[in-house]
Scaffold this motif. Structure first.
Motif, PDB file in Angstrom:
ATOM      1  N   LYS A  74       0.866  -1.177   0.000  1.00 25.93           N
ATOM      2  CA  LYS A  74       0.000   0.000   0.000  1.00 25.93           C
ATOM      3  C   LYS A  74       0.901   1.224   0.000  1.00 25.93           C
ATOM      4  O   LYS A  74       1.801   1.341   0.817  1.00 25.93           O
ATOM      5  CB  LYS A  74      -0.880   0.062   1.246  1.00 25.93           C
ATOM      6  N   PHE A  75       0.648   2.115  -0.934  1.00 26.94           N
ATOM      7  CA  PHE A  75       1.385   3.378  -0.971  1.00 26.94           C
ATOM      8  C   PHE A  75       0.372   4.459  -1.295  1.00 26.94           C
ATOM      9  O   PHE A  75      -0.143   4.518  -2.399  1.00 26.94           O
ATOM     10  CB  PHE A  75       2.494   3.329  -2.026  1.00 26.94           C
ATOM     11  N   VAL A  76       0.041   5.270  -0.306  1.00 25.74           N
ATOM     12  CA  VAL A  76      -0.970   6.308  -0.472  1.00 25.74           C
ATOM     13  C   VAL A  76      -0.261   7.658  -0.489  1.00 25.74           C
ATOM     14  O   VAL A  76       0.433   8.020   0.461  1.00 25.74           O
ATOM     15  CB  VAL A  76      -2.002   6.265   0.679  1.00 25.74           C
ATOM     16  N   TYR A 112      -3.506  10.603  15.714  1.00 26.47           N
ATOM     17  CA  TYR A 112      -3.906  11.540  14.665  1.00 26.47           C
ATOM     18  C   TYR A 112      -4.878  10.849  13.718  1.00 26.47           C
ATOM     19  O   TYR A 112      -4.806   9.632  13.519  1.00 26.47           O
ATOM     20  CB  TYR A 112      -2.709  11.962  13.811  1.00 26.47           C
ATOM     21  N   LEU A 113      -5.724  11.647  13.081  1.00 29.07           N
ATOM     22  CA  LEU A 113      -6.592  11.156  12.008  1.00 29.07           C
ATOM     23  C   LEU A 113      -6.056  11.653  10.676  1.00 29.07           C
ATOM     24  O   LEU A 113      -5.662  12.816  10.556  1.00 29.07           O
ATOM     25  CB  LEU A 113      -8.016  11.704  12.169  1.00 29.07           C
ATOM     26  N   PHE A 114      -6.052  10.771   9.696  1.00 31.10           N
ATOM     27  CA  PHE A 114      -5.655  11.113   8.338  1.00 31.10           C
ATOM     28  C   PHE A 114      -6.770  10.669   7.396  1.00 31.10           C
ATOM     29  O   PHE A 114      -7.332   9.587   7.567  1.00 31.10           O
ATOM     30  CB  PHE A 114      -4.352  10.395   7.950  1.00 31.10           C
ATOM     31  N   GLN A 115      -7.088  11.509   6.408  1.00 29.83           N
ATOM     32  CA  GLN A 115      -8.141  11.163   5.455  1.00 29.83           C
ATOM     33  C   GLN A 115      -7.532  10.525   4.218  1.00 29.83           C
ATOM     34  O   GLN A 115      -6.628  11.081   3.593  1.00 29.83           O
ATOM     35  CB  GLN A 115      -8.940  12.390   5.056  1.00 29.83           C
ATOM     36  N   LEU A 116      -8.045   9.345   3.897  1.00 29.99           N
ATOM     37  CA  LEU A 116      -7.623   8.615   2.703  1.00 29.99           C
ATOM     38  C   LEU A 116      -8.500   9.027   1.528  1.00 29.99           C
ATOM     39  O   LEU A 116      -9.552   9.640   1.712  1.00 29.99           O
ATOM     40  CB  LEU A 116      -7.741   7.107   2.951  1.00 29.99           C
ATOM     41  N   PRO A 117      -8.123   8.679   0.297  1.00 31.62           N
ATOM     42  CA  PRO A 117      -8.888   9.103  -0.872  1.00 31.62           C
ATOM     43  C   PRO A 117     -10.278   8.470  -0.999  1.00 31.62           C
ATOM     44  O   PRO A 117     -11.114   8.980  -1.726  1.00 31.62           O
ATOM     45  CB  PRO A 117      -8.019   8.705  -2.062  1.00 31.62           C
ATOM     46  N   SER A 118     -10.530   7.370  -0.299  1.00 28.50           N
ATOM     47  CA  SER A 118     -11.837   6.723  -0.422  1.00 28.50           C
ATOM     48  C   SER A 118     -12.245   6.065   0.895  1.00 28.50           C
ATOM     49  O   SER A 118     -11.425   5.859   1.785  1.00 28.50           O
ATOM     50  CB  SER A 118     -11.822   5.677  -1.541  1.00 28.50           C
TER      51      SER A 118
END
Length: 86
Positions: free
Chosen positions: A9-11, A27-33
């Motif tokens: 996985k590489f985002v 922390y919260l991080f937003q992914l593309p989907s």
């Protein structure tokens, strides 16, 4: 029957959202989907999360099913704990 399951996985378009509301060490991080199947991210715990400057800011600890959010540990707080313990 697989003894070891690994996926790459590489985002690159993850965005910092802020502190996780239930634990200020995360922390919260937003992914593309939206994450429908957390198993898609199985094995990514401990993966480095870098800011746009290439600096290590967090390590992945999990994802939240049904949302586009990944959770990472706040390394600054971990560093304080380590520094004061040794």
């Amino acid at each position: 029957n697989h003894l070891y399951n690994s996926q790459e996985k590489f985002v690159t378009d993850m965005k910092y959202v802020g502190e996780y509301p239930y634990d200020k060490n995360l922390y919260l991080f937003q992914l593309p989907s939206v994450i429908n199947d957390p198993d898609d991210y199985k094995g990514t715990s401990g993966a480095p999360i870098f800011n746009q400057k290439g600096e290590l800011v967090s390590l992945s600890v999990g994802v939240i099913k049904g949302t586009p959010y990944s959770v990472g540990i706040n390394l600054q707080k971990v560093k304080v704990i380590v520094d004061t313990s040794f």
